[in-house]
Design an enzyme around this catalytic site. Structure first.
Site, PDB file in Angstrom:
ATOM      1  CG  PHE B 126     -12.753  58.242  46.384  1.00  0.00           C
ATOM      2  CD1 PHE B 126     -12.342  59.567  46.319  1.00  0.00           C
ATOM      3  CD2 PHE B 126     -12.621  57.464  45.239  1.00  0.00           C
ATOM      4  CE1 PHE B 126     -11.822  60.099  45.145  1.00  0.00           C
ATOM      5  CE2 PHE B 126     -12.108  57.996  44.066  1.00  0.00           C
ATOM      6  CZ  PHE B 126     -11.703  59.311  44.015  1.00  0.00           C
ATOM      7  CG  ASP B 195     -10.602  52.189  49.603  1.00  0.00           C
ATOM      8  OD1 ASP B 195      -9.386  52.463  49.725  1.00  0.00           O
ATOM      9  OD2 ASP B 195     -11.297  52.600  48.655  1.00  0.00           O
ATOM     10  CE1 TYR B 220      -3.832  57.368  42.958  1.00  0.00           C
ATOM     11  CE2 TYR B 220      -3.696  55.285  41.785  1.00  0.00           C
ATOM     12  CZ  TYR B 220      -4.454  56.308  42.306  1.00  0.00           C
ATOM     13  OH  TYR B 220      -5.812  56.286  42.160  1.00  0.00           O
ATOM     14  CE  LYS B 221      -5.378  57.958  46.904  1.00  0.00           C
ATOM     15  NZ  LYS B 221      -5.580  59.222  46.187  1.00  0.00           N
ATOM     16  NE  ARG B 369      -7.266  65.560  49.273  1.00  0.00           N
ATOM     17  CZ  ARG B 369      -7.298  64.393  48.614  1.00  0.00           C
ATOM     18  NH1 ARG B 369      -8.115  63.430  48.998  1.00  0.00           N
ATOM     19  NH2 ARG B 369      -6.550  64.186  47.561  1.00  0.00           N
TER      20      ARG B 369
END
Lengths: 394, 394
Positions: B126, B195, B220-221, B369
């Site tokens: 990312f 990560d 927050y995922k 996605r």
């Protein structure tokens, strides 16, 4: 009725900002700790409910666009801007003050350019600025030189890259000469970073007018943004294109959703962002800032000085001579929006004050600290605080 | 009734985690974007109301002690710990993922010691991790070497200081071999930073078991902490005393209220803190984590694989051959909790999907996605999503 009580009544009756108190959730406590955590603005609870239930709960991911989450850091920065004398487009909100000090100070060293390898840091600073300055110096190959604000004009030289100063001293409440010190730093060809934690929302700062380069500040004191609400970073417009952040996160990329492997910094205030902003805290702050609508910062400053003047008067009238000693300058030009009293046994004294409905705070080893937020503190509060302090000490 | 619909009914009936859906605020939308922003846990709104009205509004400054604000970063870290296979006392919550990547990576280089001057970074990462790694390299005098996870065992050498890897690739959903890659990095004497943004809360990580040095992740995922909720930092217990943060803010000082000019880092996870934590976002996260009470991460993983298997089955059954192509590995050992489909015109396709009540997201240039959160996504949702996708493509 004693003379100070009558004076307080007159002052409150003449106070043009008195009506703002109704925009906060307050009770019978005299809250003189708004320089640590501002009181709750009445608009915040309903806003948070909307943010949580509708924006997050119903719209979910769509809120990044539809609820304006994505653009919040600069939009809220622009609401803070007039309070610190900045034109729009120069302030971004996000991260903690400490993280912003790091960004600003490293960027300042890089702006200063080759041949300058010294960071001057306020020797009387709130500690975190000193710790972060030490790290910034270590990571940019600079040496750190502590100096009091008064010494700064004499210590800045052709070697100085950056100078980190506090606008108001967190302990004594002393207001430093931002225009004069900024000019002195510039005369030496160095870059200045101001920490506005104890001045933003309490007095005029004049960032643009005085040519300040970079500034940081917190929003949970006089701006009432809530516990740990995000800090802000000001980068003067002319420096934005050369602002070279040590924390170049994806939110500061010119095309964040392009997911490009090479970093290309965005233009403008956005460049001061790092990662995904904490939206709940950010939008509580946005609601909190609405109380400033139409409130001139000059009027706030005038009331702040009247409040601290009156507090010192009441303390002189009520408290036995020698029991406390003010560390806060008498001259208006040198006073922030707080009064710090040296007092033996200050820790215990503050405990008793709090038990008796007057909330300030204690700073070791022997300082009673009282913050005066002109938006919701009145003159009767001030009189009562001094009277209860006298009772506590007798 | 078609075969996949019947299969979905059977799978939902046998799903031991099905009851957890009631702990979230959901509607008729099939929400497959929990890998970007998790849905709202039902306990959050009332908790936020209490935090705002009572803790901030009434108790104000007293809440730093009385409402446990001060200790929240480690207390909440300990709630995340079992989900990523960490014993208590090693995780602190705060700041964004990007800021934590910076802390971890600079600290990793310092842990690696003299003579090692190369940072290896996942070439498929990312982007923010790559940008921050570049800054960390620049500020520690290292060179940056991009490598795919598969190449890592061959590129780590005696020069390698630190390796930054993603547990699950944000784009393809590929799960990398954390135990094997950690061992390979250690064999070269280097420090590994993982990560976990796309694995924490979705599958077992086993940080302690596999001897991971440092890790960061977002909340927050799959942890449903809310928009921009604070990230976490894991520092393995044996390394904590040597963890040398580039962001030594006052909250990580051994005696933060001593206001000492010299920085002395606290012991334990606290050392990973920086400035004042954002309490509103932090306590929303704490309420959100309550849904995990008694939920074994192995059961979550088993359902996640069943969901993604079933989605691929349904796509194969409904979508004309060749219209989409899965980028997500078929092998369970290589699959995270999302499915990425290569699809021409993916941006427009996703718009139509959202209009038809199926929310996933689009990653340029041509990827659809879909994230599968086992806590609230069911098999009927999966079947419906695949069916609507087929309708959108025909």
């Amino acid at each position: 009725m004693s003379e100070p009580i009558l004076r307080a009544q007159k002052l409150d009756a003449a106070d043009e900002l008195a009506g703002l108190r109704a925009k906060f959730v307050l009770d019978e406590v005299v809250y003189l700790d708004g320089n640590s955590l501002g009181a709750l603005p009445a608009a915040v609870p309903a806003r948070m409910e909307d943010v949580v239930r509708r924006q997050w709960g119903s719209l979910r991911i769509r809120s990044w666009d539809e609820s304006g989450w994505w653009t919040a850091p600069e939009r809220i920065g622009d609401r803070i801007a007039p309070l610190v004398g900045a034109a729009p487009g120069q302030i971004v909100v996000g991260d903690s003050t400490s993280v912003n000090v790091f960004k600003a100070l490293v960027a300042a060293v890089r702006l200063a350019g080759e041949g300058r390898d010294e960071i001057v840091v306020d020797a009387t600073t709130f500690p975190t600025d000193g710790y972060i300055a030490e790290s910034a110096a270590r990571m940019t190959g600079c040496t750190l030189r502590p100096a009091t604000p008064a010494e700064v004009p004499d210590v800045v030289t052709g070697r100085t890259a950056a100078v980190l100063l506090n606008h108001v001293d967190y302990r004594t409440g002393r207001l430093h000469d931002l225009p004069g010190l900024t000019a002195a730093v510039h005369e030496a060809g160095a870059v200045v970073v101001w920490d506005l934690c104890h001045s933003a929302g309490a007095l005029p700062v004049g960032l643009d007018e005085h040519g300040v380069d970079l500034a940081v500040g917190c929003t949970y004191k006089y701006l009432n943004g809530g516990p740990g609400s995000p800090a802000f970073l000001y980068v003067r417009r002319e420096l934005q294109d050369r602002f070279d952040s040590p924390l170049p996160g994806w939110n500061s990329h010119t095309e964040p959703f392009g997911m490009r492997p090479a970093y290309e910094p965005a233009a403008g205030a956005v460049r001061g962002r790092v990662g995904t902003p904490d939206i709940l805290s950010m939008l509580a702050l946005e609601a909190a800032l609405e109380v400033w609508e139409g409130v001139p910062i000059d009027a706030v400053r005038a009331k702040s000085l009247a409040l601290t003047d009156f507090f010192l008067e009441c303390v002189a009238a009520y408290v036995p001579e020698g029991a406390v000693e003010s560390l806060t300058p008498v001259a208006h030009a040198e006073r922030g929006s707080q009064v710090a009293l040296h007092c033996p046994g200050a820790g215990d004294v503050m405990k008793r004050l709090i038990e008796n409905g007057v909330v300030g705070d204690f700073r070791p080893p022997d300082v009673l600290r009282f913050g005066f937020t002109p938006l919701y503190v009145g003159f009767a509060d001030v009189e009562r605080a001094a009277r209860i302090l006298a009772g506590t000490l007798s």
